[in-house]
Design an enzyme around this catalytic site. Sequence first.
Site, mmCIF file in Angstrom:
data_model
loop_
_atom_site.group_PDB
_atom_site.id
_atom_site.type_symbol
_atom_site.label_atom_id
_atom_site.label_comp_id
_atom_site.label_asym_id
_atom_site.label_seq_id
_atom_site.Cartn_x
_atom_site.Cartn_y
_atom_site.Cartn_z
ATOM 1 N N VAL A 1 36.474 -9.808 -83.581
ATOM 2 C CA VAL A 1 36.422 -10.789 -82.502
ATOM 3 C C VAL A 1 35.835 -12.116 -82.997
ATOM 4 O O VAL A 1 36.375 -13.191 -82.713
ATOM 5 C CB VAL A 1 35.624 -10.246 -81.293
ATOM 6 N N GLU B 1 32.964 -12.871 -70.182
ATOM 7 C CA GLU B 1 34.332 -12.612 -69.715
ATOM 8 C C GLU B 1 35.045 -11.581 -70.592
ATOM 9 O O GLU B 1 35.800 -10.739 -70.098
ATOM 10 C CB GLU B 1 35.128 -13.936 -69.728
ATOM 11 N N ILE C 1 42.132 -10.697 -70.162
ATOM 12 C CA ILE C 1 42.459 -10.842 -68.737
ATOM 13 C C ILE C 1 41.305 -11.528 -68.022
ATOM 14 O O ILE C 1 40.169 -11.076 -68.118
ATOM 15 C CB ILE C 1 42.659 -9.474 -68.058
ATOM 16 N N GLY D 1 47.057 1.944 -84.725
ATOM 17 C CA GLY D 1 45.862 1.097 -84.687
ATOM 18 C C GLY D 1 45.318 0.878 -83.283
ATOM 19 O O GLY D 1 44.437 0.057 -83.062
ATOM 20 N N GLU E 1 40.647 4.321 -82.564
ATOM 21 C CA GLU E 1 39.828 4.355 -83.771
ATOM 22 C C GLU E 1 39.839 5.754 -84.368
ATOM 23 O O GLU E 1 40.257 6.716 -83.739
ATOM 24 C CB GLU E 1 38.409 3.917 -83.425
ATOM 25 N N ASP F 1 34.043 4.090 -72.732
ATOM 26 C CA ASP F 1 34.358 2.659 -72.758
ATOM 27 C C ASP F 1 34.702 2.165 -71.349
ATOM 28 O O ASP F 1 34.185 1.147 -70.882
ATOM 29 C CB ASP F 1 35.541 2.429 -73.720
ATOM 30 N N LYS G 1 32.701 -0.537 -68.595
ATOM 31 C CA LYS G 1 33.400 -1.646 -67.944
ATOM 32 C C LYS G 1 33.289 -1.561 -66.426
ATOM 33 O O LYS G 1 33.075 -2.573 -65.762
ATOM 34 C CB LYS G 1 34.861 -1.665 -68.387
ATOM 35 N N GLY H 1 42.438 -6.311 -78.271
ATOM 36 C CA GLY H 1 43.150 -7.050 -79.312
ATOM 37 C C GLY H 1 42.333 -8.249 -79.726
ATOM 38 O O GLY H 1 41.637 -8.853 -78.924
#
Lengths: 385, 385
Positions: A12, A124, A131, A182, A185, A196, A200, A297
Amino acid sequence: MKKIAILGFGIVGGGIAEVLDQNKDQIEYQLGEKVEIGYILDKLDFKGTKYESIVVKDIQTILDDPEVVLVAETMGGLHPAYEFSLAALQAGKSVVTSNKAVVAKYGSILLQTAKENNVRYLFEASVGGGIPIIRPLCDSLAGNKICSITGILNGTTNFILNEMENKGASFEAALASAQEKGYAEKDPTDDIEGYDAKRKICILAALAFGKMFPEEAVACEGITNLDLCDVNILSEIGAKIKLIGHAKQVDDHIIMYVRPCVCLMDNPLASVSGVYNGIMVEGNVLGKVMFYGKGAGRLPTASAVVSDILNILMSPCKVDSIKFEEGAVKELCQDRSGKHTFYIRMEQEPVGYSYRALSGAYLVDQISRNEIEEKWQPDAYYQVL
Amino acid sequence: MKKIAILGFGIVGGGIAEVLDQNKDQIEYQLGEKVEIGYILDKLDFKGTKYESIVVKDIQTILDDPEVVLVAETMGGLHPAYEFSLAALQAGKSVVTSNKAVVAKYGSILLQTAKENNVRYLFEASVGGGIPIIRPLCDSLAGNKICSITGILNGTTNFILNEMENKGASFEAALASAQEKGYAEKDPTDDIEGYDAKRKICILAALAFGKMFPEEAVACEGITNLDLCDVNILSEIGAKIKLIGHAKQVDDHIIMYVRPCVCLMDNPLASVSGVYNGIMVEGNVLGKVMFYGKGAGRLPTASAVVSDILNILMSPCKVDSIKFEEGAVKELCQDRSGKHTFYIRMEQEPVGYSYRALSGAYLVDQISRNEIEEKWQPDAYYQVL
């Protein structure tokens, strides 16, 4: 010219540099000046790249430079990401992050620290990759009471479910295919066990309801036990099993869970396929709105971080409407007695209930989890949204 | 306490008062103080209602009150909505509106006037009803070059197309049904001819590409000539005809149109049904994101206006990143020679092209509008998105 620093120059962090470079004309047009990456904090040296000269090893170098107005934390993990973010805010620098673990665990402290130091803390990119969801939830839906949030928050599991459905793959085969592409993981635990997605939904619930609950306290079931036969039976009526994160305010309680649920054909979440995410928000005056896009991504996520960076550089002192405190576990509700429609696969016929028979399974109306478990020992059961 | 005025107390104006009242606790919590409607400008007197005492007939009363910090314009029509908005901005009051006609025609002047007077002009409700789209496009996607916007922007026509598809109704019968349900007006011209969608795509294109084009210059075709048989043929492959507003930057030109287009099953716009809207935005680093929700209705639209009101009251001096100038007609492109896939219904077989045959029609690849018209005289043809 505005000088910023990036902590952690991985996927990132590197993406942020790429986006700032690729769209520099557009950014300069919007901001009225250039954005310069002054420092990169990383263990690696990036020898031979154009970043070599700005790599530093000590956070203090960044904290001590009064020209640095903003720090992008993309280190991952809780420590020292949290400590560095805290120190930056205390040094009067705004912080942006894509690190959902830090936001879920320390978000309320970091927001408070930002406020005390007249700077901003934005995240964000922590939910839904590129998104736009955090800012719309806070700004655009202001004036609404948020009733509920229901989302496909993890692209990896959504891809796996898609593979099972479209290719008739077993869970194991679909996971292997996701790893090959990909999308998953090597150690896929965080994704497939729902952890995960849980982080969120905790973040979204905090923004919607003002309370950040400890993630350990949230009911969570992943997709590892999912049987291909349920996917197939539901396919017959165009319905799909999706890993759903859900949060809903009911009186003084918050119902919150991550679980596989059934989306019927007319539910827009049913058409969210592959690695995409879809987040449905229901407001009391607005009704339902859905946000859809790639939930992960390198560049989409970096794009969300860059939007936070520009937002802060354009309005460094804006008082954000983002605020939440820590929630008590006793306010969480498992919704074991709420009546819903359930997909139930079992030998027995559900006598005494209104139901629709599928091949070897039933859609049973007006029933609760507790009732299902007390009355029957189903092979599988999932709530229908 | 913050004092505001509402110009035009019809469906949306009344809805604003209702939302401010219904969610007053939530709003006071977010804002830190109450919002009070100080004046309502309307021809009617609202005798016997709680609004009776604040109804005024002369805009000057509102302009002269220094306590009024914000004016919500929900009058509809161009005049005097434009003049009143301009006067309010010049008097140092921020303006919010749901009036897409005014934004499309006078948006650039009003934004400029707002800037000169250090106030703000926001219009989230002008596109997509309650769906957050304007602010996400400006704020959350900052840092992206927007490549294209493709949307179902009109709920009335989407409902009509749905009725044709699901109930086998003719266009006329479906329109009558929409009128009966209150989804279409007595004079449905603006909706069914695509004019409403055209104004909205003009506004979105202005935000994305910085140029507001005169709506008269935009290629526009409604749904009045749509034949049920095309809807049925496409149904066979799960594809749908949707009224699409599209804008795309290609070199120095903007391709822009409103036209019925075909959405194949895997296009998320295909699953936007009934009176819902769906707006797909493609950013160069972000990829595609879609915003979905009810595109019209009293409370959803009012909810969007209220979010603008709160946004301004919380940050009255924020410099908005919204900016555009007037675009020249010569920059618009009809895209008559661009190669796309087209649905073409005709007797002849499309020799020399790669195609897929449907019942009496074809999906032809790599062909342009010009070629279709030069080579054949099809009974109907629609671009496949």
